[in-house]
Design an enzyme around this catalytic site. Sequence first.
Site, PDB file in Angstrom:
ATOM      1  CB  SER A  37      40.294  41.459  31.401  1.00 34.17           C
ATOM      2  OG  SER A  37      39.691  41.906  32.571  1.00 34.17           O
ATOM      3  CE  LYS A 106      38.055  34.742  33.103  1.00 28.41           C
ATOM      4  NZ  LYS A 106      38.620  35.469  31.959  1.00 28.41           N
ATOM      5  N   GLY A 107      43.404  34.465  33.528  1.00 28.05           N
ATOM      6  CA  GLY A 107      44.455  35.183  34.243  1.00 28.05           C
ATOM      7  C   GLY A 107      45.716  35.388  33.433  1.00 28.05           C
ATOM      8  CD  GLU A 115      39.469  38.025  33.860  1.00 29.01           C
ATOM      9  OE1 GLU A 115      39.684  38.610  32.795  1.00 29.01           O
ATOM     10  OE2 GLU A 115      39.983  36.931  34.141  1.00 29.01           O
TER      11      GLU A 115
HETATM   12  O1  LIG Z   1      43.534  37.978  32.837  1.00 30.38           O
HETATM   13  C1  LIG Z   1      43.056  37.930  31.721  1.00 30.38           C
HETATM   14  C2  LIG Z   1      41.841  37.260  31.394  1.00 30.38           C
HETATM   15  O2  LIG Z   1      41.561  36.102  32.127  1.00 30.38           O
HETATM   16  C3  LIG Z   1      41.508  37.083  29.913  1.00 30.38           C
HETATM   17  O3  LIG Z   1      40.136  36.980  29.841  1.00 30.38           O
HETATM   18  C4  LIG Z   1      42.161  35.880  29.299  1.00 30.38           C
HETATM   19  O4  LIG Z   1      43.561  35.982  29.440  1.00 30.38           O
HETATM   20  C5  LIG Z   1      41.796  35.702  27.805  1.00 30.38           C
HETATM   21  O5  LIG Z   1      42.246  36.786  27.086  1.00 30.38           O
HETATM   22  P1  LIG Z   1      42.181  36.847  25.491  1.00 30.38           P
HETATM   23  O6  LIG Z   1      40.763  37.116  25.121  1.00 30.38           O
HETATM   24  O7  LIG Z   1      43.119  37.964  25.140  1.00 30.38           O
HETATM   25  O8  LIG Z   1      42.673  35.521  24.970  1.00 30.38           O
END
Ligand SMILES: O=C[C@H](O)[C@H](O)[C@H](O)COP(=O)(O)O
Length: 259
Positions: A37, A106-107, A115
């Site tokens: 995600s 993460k999160g 995830e």
């Molecule tokens: O809950 C979200 C996930 O752990 C995402 O993978 C994490 O926040 C990184 O997201 P982004 O690629 O938008 O930085």
Amino acid sequence: MKATTTLSAIEQSKRLAAYTAVDKHILPEHKVIGIGSGSTVPYVVERIVAQGRELNKDRVFIPTGFQSKELIVMSNLNLGDVDQFPTIDVTIDGADEVDLDLNCIKGGGACHLREKVLAEAANTFIVVADYRKNAEYLGTNFTPGVPIEVVPFAYAQVLRKLHDVLGSPNATLRMAKAKAGPVVTDNSNFVIDAPFPREIMMDPSTILAKIKMLTGVVEVGLFCNMAQAAYFGNEDGSVTVKRKVESKVVEESILPSES
Ligand SMILES: O=C[C@H](O)[C@H](O)[C@H](O)COP(=O)(O)O
């Protein structure tokens, strides 16, 4: 006149990391693929789609939540679920921050429970991110804290324990931006963000175990000893790769002409 889109340096870095990781790790023999995600993952899917219909028609893609499910469906890829496919060949996901030992926070998008399930189900778990996420210690650039998914009934009690016992006096319930009240996850739970001081974040496995023991905690957004490799796109067009080799992390740089 045809509209052209210019990606910002950060978006280009995300794309570079995602494309490089797909090229190295999503191979023709891989048939069950976990899709994470966040804002980096669409580039992962874009690159997988570019591998062509012939390769993708026999593959099944497992999402980590609503966003990645939509991505898979909109890209005309075959959608599956982890209960049908409990063993995944490769999962690729984003991260909020990655430390020297490939531990991750993460999160940030509240997806870390699913995830983590897909990361654990995968024979190979790969992280992709832009250069801002490449840190020595967790909590360096990503400051909201460790995301903790909790059952709604227990959130006040978990917050109290984080404040008084585990050393996170500023832990807060994550509030929604376009809704009155808290963020509600894909699993109908709440999220607490718990920032910890540097000395605690230097040993993420220990604080992970302590948080996980609190009654009402469903999952913690600390992924310790899970990623085999992390790809970081850099502003100069190079990619920094950190990967585990016999339980040590080695770092290498892929130069622009090679990526
Ligand atoms: O809950 C979200 C996930 O752990 C995402 O993978 C994490 O926040 C990184 O997201 P982004 O690629 O938008 O930085």
